[in-house]
Design an enzyme around this catalytic site. Structure first.
Site, PDB file in Angstrom:
ATOM      1  N   HIS A  98      30.126  -9.920   4.577  1.00  0.00           N
ATOM      2  CA  HIS A  98      30.394 -10.180   5.995  1.00  0.00           C
ATOM      3  C   HIS A  98      31.697  -9.512   6.443  1.00  0.00           C
ATOM      4  O   HIS A  98      32.284  -9.860   7.461  1.00  0.00           O
ATOM      5  CB  HIS A  98      30.403 -11.686   6.325  1.00  0.00           C
ATOM      6  CG  HIS A  98      29.019 -12.264   6.424  1.00  0.00           C
ATOM      7  ND1 HIS A  98      28.754 -13.511   6.953  1.00  0.00           N
ATOM      8  CD2 HIS A  98      27.807 -11.756   6.085  1.00  0.00           C
ATOM      9  CE1 HIS A  98      27.453 -13.731   6.920  1.00  0.00           C
ATOM     10  NE2 HIS A  98      26.853 -12.683   6.394  1.00  0.00           N
ATOM     11  N   ASP A 151      24.207  -6.726   3.401  1.00  0.00           N
ATOM     12  CA  ASP A 151      23.616  -8.057   3.587  1.00  0.00           C
ATOM     13  C   ASP A 151      22.800  -7.999   4.870  1.00  0.00           C
ATOM     14  O   ASP A 151      23.388  -8.024   5.949  1.00  0.00           O
ATOM     15  CB  ASP A 151      24.720  -9.105   3.663  1.00  0.00           C
ATOM     16  CG  ASP A 151      24.225 -10.473   4.102  1.00  0.00           C
ATOM     17  OD1 ASP A 151      23.012 -10.686   4.099  1.00  0.00           O
ATOM     18  OD2 ASP A 151      25.076 -11.315   4.467  1.00  0.00           O
ATOM     19  N   GLU A 197      17.852 -14.481  10.090  1.00  0.00           N
ATOM     20  CA  GLU A 197      18.507 -15.162   8.976  1.00  0.00           C
ATOM     21  C   GLU A 197      19.947 -15.506   9.265  1.00  0.00           C
ATOM     22  O   GLU A 197      20.431 -16.584   8.908  1.00  0.00           O
ATOM     23  CB  GLU A 197      18.447 -14.283   7.718  1.00  0.00           C
ATOM     24  CG  GLU A 197      18.810 -15.022   6.428  1.00  0.00           C
ATOM     25  CD  GLU A 197      20.303 -15.089   6.128  1.00  0.00           C
ATOM     26  OE1 GLU A 197      20.693 -15.885   5.253  1.00  0.00           O
ATOM     27  OE2 GLU A 197      21.113 -14.360   6.771  1.00  0.00           O
ATOM     28  N   ASP A 254      18.524 -11.823  -1.486  1.00  0.00           N
ATOM     29  CA  ASP A 254      19.677 -11.698  -0.590  1.00  0.00           C
ATOM     30  C   ASP A 254      20.919 -11.479  -1.444  1.00  0.00           C
ATOM     31  O   ASP A 254      20.935 -11.780  -2.637  1.00  0.00           O
ATOM     32  CB  ASP A 254      19.802 -12.949   0.288  1.00  0.00           C
ATOM     33  CG  ASP A 254      20.487 -12.660   1.624  1.00  0.00           C
ATOM     34  OD1 ASP A 254      21.248 -11.674   1.706  1.00  0.00           O
ATOM     35  OD2 ASP A 254      20.279 -13.434   2.577  1.00  0.00           O
TER      36      ASP A 254
HETATM   37 ZN    ZN Z   1      22.024 -12.301   3.976  1.00  0.00          ZN
END
Ligand code: ZN
Length: 348
Positions: free
Chosen positions: A325, A190, A224, A245
């Site tokens: 994440h 990401d 972002e 994304d």
């Molecule tokens: Zn992202």
């Protein structure tokens, strides 16, 4: 019409190289410069920078149709030095929402404002099992209790400052990239995976001698993860914006690592029905494996542009990324599906 072939070796090498460039939000210039250099080989593209530091590549063609844009971001989660402790170790302030347990014991680089680089690792502040026993397992993994131990001789605040480390210096967590059986396991897929999707799509089309059906702006965003990357830098003449994304993979999600996903709604809101319909139609026309999904904790750069007043039709597509994440993972099937979807859109 069939889509041009994807050079998967090129894709993988580009992605791995990009993943290995530290680029937390606010410190993403090395990654932007890397993408800029890569895209400079395609003479079809006019490259420029926004004042904020994003990269814009315009592929201009003769067409009566208004231009479109695609965006993906190179900035990642990371941290800055918040405090230098009495014992020479560092407390951090996180950039974006990295989960502390996912980086416990991870290697880090501290990039000092003077241009130096210092190595270290993330630990809880009562890490030694021979001192604290089981108490360490109870320690909350939070800003208060996580610290960086530097791999340099220092036992005081003064000695750490003498290394050139200051409050606000960039701290980058190791991505730990591995490629196995078609899986790419790494932090910060990401959204570097999707930047690689865009670059691979451009390369495949250029090498096949193909051009987009209308002029296209590729916006490589650098802010972002803090919510406003593409708020600026998309020209007013752009009629449609496709945000590329990651798709959310995990319990309760429709997305998987072997498909691309069209996000219908995330926590910031609902995407554009007309452009969604067009994206679904293209996926079906070219047999691209895709899902539709709803993301619980998610906002995109396209929405940042909408919120900033951007008047475009907006969609969000991307490859399925497991454990986002956190320690993320993607598969070449989902990655290729995304590259193909981008090419299908460009050629339409
Ligand atoms: Zn992202």
């Amino acid at each position: 019409m069939t889509l041009p072939t994807i050079d998967t070796n090129y894709f993988t090498k580009f992605l791995v190289d990009l993943l290995n460039i530290a680029s937390p939000t606010g410190f993403a210039e090395p990654a932007i410069a890397f993408v800029e250099k890569e895209l400079s080989q395609f003479k079809q593209l006019e490259l420029s920078r926004t004042r904020k530091g994003a990269l814009v590549a315009k592929w201009k063609v003769e067409s009566d149709l208004p231009p479109v844009a695609l965006t993906a971001h190179v900035d990642t989660l990371g941290a800055v030095v918040k405090e230098i402790k009495f014992n020479g170790r560092l407390k951090l302030s996180r950039i974006g929402g990295i989960q502390w347990p996912s980086v416990e014991t991870e290697g880090v680089w501290i990039f000092t404002s003077k241009g130096g680089k210092v190595r270290g690792s993330v630990l809880i502040d009562n890490a030694s099992g021979h001192i604290f026993g089981a108490a360490g397992t109870e320690t909350p993994r939070n800003d208060e209790h996580m610290e960086v131990r530097l791999d340099v001789r220092t036992i005081s605040e003064g000695e750490t400052r003498d290394l050139g480390i200051n409050i606000g210096d960039c701290v980058a967590f190791d991505p730990r990239v591995e490629v196995t059986n078609g899986f790419v396991r790494s932090r910060f897929l990401d959204d570097k995976a999707c930047v690689a999707n865009l670059v691979a799509a451009i390369k495949s089309m250029a090498e096949a001698g193909l051009s987009p059906a209308r002029s296209v702006y590729f916006h490589i965003s650098n802010y972002e993860e803090v919510g406003h990357g593409a708020a600026a830098g998309i020209p007013a003449e752009v009629a449609e914006l496709v945000t590329v994304d990651m798709a959310v993979v995990g319990a309760g999600q429709e997305s998987d690592e072997f498909s691309a996903t069209l996000c219908i709604k995330d926590s910031a809101g609902v995407y554009h029905e007309g452009l969604n319909k067009k994206m679904r139609g293209l996926a079906e026309q070219y047999n691209i494996p895709y899902k539709t999904d709803v993301y619980p904790f998610y906002g995109s750069d396209g929405e940042a542009f909408w919120r900033a007043g951007g008047d475009v039709a907006l969609a969000l597509i991307g490859p399925g990324i497991d454990a986002s994440h956190n320690y993320e993972r993607a598969h070449m099937d989902g990655l290729n599906a995304t590259t193909n979807w981008i090419m299908a859109y460009l050629l339409d």
